[in-house]
Design a protein around this motif. Structure first.
Motif, short mmCIF file in Angstrom:
data_model
loop_
_atom_site.label_atom_id
_atom_site.label_comp_id
_atom_site.label_asym_id
_atom_site.label_seq_id
_atom_site.Cartn_x
_atom_site.Cartn_y
_atom_site.Cartn_z
N GLU A 136 2.68 8.01 3.23
CA GLU A 136 1.80 8.64 4.21
C GLU A 136 1.34 7.66 5.27
O GLU A 136 1.05 8.07 6.40
CB GLU A 136 0.59 9.26 3.52
N TYR A 137 1.25 6.40 4.94
CA TYR A 137 0.88 5.42 5.98
C TYR A 137 1.92 5.44 7.11
O TYR A 137 1.58 5.28 8.29
CB TYR A 137 0.78 4.02 5.38
N TRP A 138 3.17 5.60 6.72
CA TRP A 138 4.24 5.65 7.72
C TRP A 138 4.32 7.02 8.38
O TRP A 138 4.39 7.13 9.61
CB TRP A 138 5.57 5.29 7.08
N LEU A 155 0.85 -1.19 0.00
CA LEU A 155 0.00 0.00 0.00
C LEU A 155 0.89 1.24 0.00
O LEU A 155 1.84 1.33 0.79
CB LEU A 155 -0.91 0.02 1.23
N ASP A 156 0.56 2.16 -0.88
CA ASP A 156 1.35 3.39 -1.00
C ASP A 156 0.38 4.55 -1.12
O ASP A 156 -0.60 4.47 -1.89
CB ASP A 156 2.27 3.32 -2.21
N MET A 157 0.62 5.59 -0.36
CA MET A 157 -0.22 6.78 -0.45
C MET A 157 0.66 8.01 -0.49
O MET A 157 1.52 8.21 0.38
CB MET A 157 -1.18 6.88 0.75
N GLY A 158 0.45 8.82 -1.52
CA GLY A 158 1.15 10.08 -1.64
C GLY A 158 0.19 11.23 -1.49
O GLY A 158 -0.89 11.10 -0.93
N GLY A 159 0.58 12.37 -2.02
CA GLY A 159 -0.29 13.53 -1.94
C GLY A 159 -1.40 13.52 -2.96
O GLY A 159 -2.48 14.08 -2.71
N LEU A 192 -6.48 7.84 -8.51
CA LEU A 192 -6.05 9.22 -8.68
C LEU A 192 -7.00 10.14 -7.93
O LEU A 192 -8.23 9.96 -7.96
CB LEU A 192 -6.02 9.59 -10.16
N GLY A 193 -6.44 11.13 -7.27
CA GLY A 193 -7.25 12.06 -6.50
C GLY A 193 -7.55 11.59 -5.10
O GLY A 193 -8.28 12.29 -4.36
N TYR A 194 -7.00 10.45 -4.70
CA TYR A 194 -7.28 9.90 -3.38
C TYR A 194 -6.04 9.89 -2.48
O TYR A 194 -6.01 9.18 -1.49
CB TYR A 194 -7.87 8.50 -3.50
N GLY A 195 -5.03 10.68 -2.86
CA GLY A 195 -3.94 10.94 -1.95
C GLY A 195 -4.37 11.95 -0.90
O GLY A 195 -5.45 12.56 -0.97
N THR A 196 -3.54 12.17 0.09
CA THR A 196 -3.94 13.01 1.22
C THR A 196 -4.18 14.46 0.80
O THR A 196 -5.16 15.08 1.24
CB THR A 196 -2.86 12.96 2.31
N ASN A 197 -3.34 15.03 -0.06
CA ASN A 197 -3.50 16.44 -0.42
C ASN A 197 -4.74 16.68 -1.26
O ASN A 197 -5.51 17.61 -0.99
CB ASN A 197 -2.26 16.93 -1.17
#
Length: 768
Positions: A356-358, A192-196, A239-244
């Motif tokens: 972002e998970y970390w 699992l990877d989450m960016g902005g 797409l569009g579901y990162g934190t920012n």
């Protein structure tokens, strides 16, 4: 620092690879290295060979294996001339730390991510072309030849979010020994990877799901002993579901909800206050609805968001952002936003989250590692409910005492000199957004992906993060269902590591020469409409980019939305068709003459075939007696007569009058038949065959003679004898001249003595 020398024991049998991660905020060069597989096989102390090559940092000590420049390469979309100076330090750093003798066989990649995806296709192509030209002609590193992927093949290109997830999945399982073991003993980890801007998931479904699924990617890796391991991986991105970007959508929705609940009689202030449960208590931020779903319903003026610090309400208000009600394809399972994902068996699948998970778990809460939702939500609730002024006082005290944690890096001249520290421009925004990000991660994990909540029946107050693994084991769940990580040992979990593991695996010799070479998973994939991953290939023309520049000049009735199609693309194709019509009109005379020549050539070829079959003279196409309107039957009937007339009326050769004296010649009367006959065969049939008893005694010497047009005459003007004619006719069946005897066979000639004179011009006169 000079490159390592050949006398360095660490360098013996070492291979190198370099990746430039061209992100949105900067480009980072990372150098990796591994031992040559051939030397490892021959080393008696190498240990087990049923593992992948050991990929490690490309330098022996320090942080020289990594080097970063700013800003992102996407900032050169309108100024490609500056790319050379931008990339020069990265290339110089790679040349400094990789031995010159090994550079020609060292692969160098520049793989661009989110920032480049936001450029128009034309800008993407220009940036990639300039980058390829610089790396290829200013270094000795191995660069791919041109291919459909680009002018530098797969060495310089834009990767998709799915590719990032796939490379990250390889990196996680490489570091966590997910590829070790055989059969059922081998269990891979999900990634699992989450960016902005986006979030990705990659995992290997269960055996039953793999047999049913059709959108999996085959991953082939080769162990040191030459055997291959094969995995079928599902990967997708939101797409569009990162934190920012999720935060931007949340701000727009919150402001619109506040506006809809406002009484019409309430005066509109220049700067309105909106209550926000996802901000710490009493924190005030001025923001605008950047991505509001209905931008025309309210002016995009600034609004002041006032934090109420309620984590529970924040969970409820961010849940609709997952778009769980989006339509899902029939007969498939979807997680959120209508994206199909095979069912996940969390009792067997264990996930590792990065980025972002970390950050959102470790840097403020100190809960990185094995994840317990109860403990995580408790920490988030306590943080959100605190007064913002109290949070800032603790922050300043921690900073003065040097206890402030984080993933920040202190860089000088591109080198990382310290880690775990934050600058003011990172610290404060992190603390401001921590409450929202914590709620967003919880919703994505449990409401989006569907991860079960592990609740201790004995009470949640005693749960501690360092006991989660032991607790999961006692409940029969084995490894933790989810854990956030940033590195394993001194190797950071990065998609660039997964790319280098693939490259190191490619260099392992196979067990047999018949084994196909290893490729990147996407290079082996045949792209169709339902492919799980579609590569980014900048098109030749970007009509969307042209429209963006011209839309403000067009009326609303000429836009894509009003017409239902692209007006720019329509005009382009009309222009192309018009140009083709114009060119054909200007060349119409040449085209017409060319068609005529081809038509005459075809007619000549057909007539030539008939003439060769009947031993007729071959002439130029302009003198052919054939026309398209003439039927084949009329051609067969008239051709012999027209050929005879042409032969008799030829000005090229006019023989003198011929006299044939007949003394009661027994000539048969033959009826003209439309069946095709050969004039050469008719020459010998009625006259020259002895069994017919046909002779033509010469008036002078009584010998039978006949004149054959086109044949040689003897000295003294005498004609060739009948015997000679017979032999000559047998040798010259393809002669281009016509014998008069063929005409005599088609006439009724008197058996009495008569003399036939053939006058010049073709007329015939008889004398008795």
């Amino acid at each position: 620092m000079p490159p390592p020398t050949a006398a360095d024991a660490w360098l013996t049998g070492r291979r190198f690879g370099a990746v430039i991660d061209a992100g949105s905020s900067g480009s980072r060069l990372q150098i990796y290295s591994w031992k040559d597989a051939r030397l490892t096989r021959s080393d008696p102390n190498a240990g087990s060979l049923d593992t992948l090559p050991k990929v490690e940092k490309g330098t022996q000590s320090g942080e020289d294996w990594s080097y970063k420049v700013e800003p992102g390469i996407s900032s050169f979309g309108d100024n490609t001339e500056g790319i050379a100076a931008y990339l020069a330090p990265l290339l110089a750093h790679a040349r400094t730390h990789i031995p010159p003798a090994l550079q020609p066989e060292t692969p160098l990649f520049l793989l661009a991510t989110a920032g480049m995806r936001l450029l128009s296709p034309v800008q993407q192509a220009e940036v990639l072309q300039a980058t390829c030209h610089f790396l290829k002609f200013h270094s000795n590193f191995r660069i791919d030849d041109p291919s459909p992927a680009g002018s530098c093949g797969s060495s310089v290109r834009i990767i998709t979010g799915e590719e990032e997830g796939l490379f990250g999945w390889i990196a996680v399982n490489y570091l966590m020994d997910g590829f070790v073991g055989t059969g059922r003993d081998r269990q891979t980890y999900g990634f699992l990877d989450m960016g902005g801007a986006s979030t990705q998931i990659a995992f290997e479904p269960g055996q039953e799901e793999r047999e049913r699924a059709s959108n999996l990617i085959d991953v082939r890796l080769r162990l040191l002993d030459g055997h291959e391991v094969n995995h079928q991986v599902f990967v997708t991105t939101w797409l569009g579901y990162g934190t920012n970007q999720a935060r931007e959508r949340y701000v727009g929705k919150t402001i619109l909800d506040s506006e809809s609940s406002r009484s019409p009689s309430t005066p509109v202030a220049s700067e309105e206050n909106v209550l926000d449960p996802c901000l710490p208590k009493d924190l005030r931020l001025t923001e605008s609805p950047i991505q509001s779903e209905e931008p025309d319903t309210h002016p995009r003026k600034p609004h002041t968001l006032v934090g109420t610090g309620s984590f529970e309400q924040c969970l409820q208000q961010t849940l609709p952002l997952l778009n769980k009600d989006a339509p899902c394809p029939e007969d498939t399972s979807c997680l959120f936003n209508g994206v199909h994902v095979p069912p996940i068996d969390f009792s067997a699948s264990h996930f590792i989250g990065v980025s972002e998970y970390w950050y959102s778990s470790e840097h403020v809460f100190g809960l990185g590692g094995a994840y317990d939702v109860v403990q995580y939500e408790r920490a988030a609730s306590e943080f959100c409910a605190r007064d913002w002024a109290d949070i800032m006082r603790e922050h300043r005290a921690s900073r003065e005492q040097g206890r402030l944690g984080g993933d920040g890096q202190v860089e000088q001249s591109g080198h990382v000199v310290d880690v775990g520290r934050w600058g003011d421009n990172v610290e404060i925004p992190r603390l401001q957004m921590q409450c929202f990000k914590a709620a967003w991660i919880v919703n994505v994990l449990h409401e989006g992906i569907g991860m079960p909540r592990l609740v201790d029946p004995g009470g949640n107050s005693t749960t501690a993060g360092d006991k989660v693994a032991e607790q999961a084991q006692s409940k029969g769940l084995g490894r933790p269902t989810f854990q956030s990580m940033d590195a394993v040992g001194d190797i950071a979990i990065s998609w660039t590591l997964g790319k280098m593991v693939l490259e190191a695996s490619k260099e392992v010799p196979p067990l047999s020469a018949s084994v196909p070479p290893l490729q990147d998973p996407l290079d082996d994939l045949k792209f169709t409409d339902d492919s799980p991953v579609s590569p980014i290939r900048p098109p030749f023309l970007d009509f969307d980019a042209i429209e963006d520049q011209l839309t403000h000049r067009l009326s609303s009735s000429l836009t894509r939305q009003a017409l239902g199609f692209s007006p720019i693309a329509f005009l382009f194709y009309v222009f192309v068709v018009g140009m083709m019509v114009f060119v054909m009109f200007r060349l119409r005379h040449r085209l017409r003459s060319t068609i005529r020549r081809i038509h005459k050539k075809n007619r000549y070829d057909l007539s030539e075939g008939y003439a060769m079959e009947e031993a007729q003279p071959l002439r130029s196409p302009s003198s052919l007696p054939w026309s398209p309107s003439t039927s084949r039957l009329s051609f067969q009937v008239l051709q012999p007569l027209k050929s005879l007339s042409s032969s008799l009326g030829s000005r090229a050769f006019r023989p003198p009058p011929i006299k044939i004296h007949s003394h009661h010649l027994p000539v048969r009367s033959s009826h003209f038949s439309p069946i095709r006959t050969s004039p050469i065969r008719s020459l010998s049939t009625p006259v020259l065959r002895a069994q017919n008893g046909l002779t033509a005694p010469d008036a002078a010497n009584g010998s039978a003679t006949a004149f054959v047009p086109g044949s040689p005459r003897l000295d003294g003007g005498s004609s060739v004898s009948v015997g000679s004619v017979s032999s000559l006719s047998s040798r010259s069946r393809n002669s281009s001249q016509m014998n008069l005897t063929s005409l005599a066979a088609r006439q009724t000639i008197s058996r009495t003595n008569s003399t036939m004179h053939v006058q010049p011009g073709g007329s015939i006169r008889y004398e008795h």
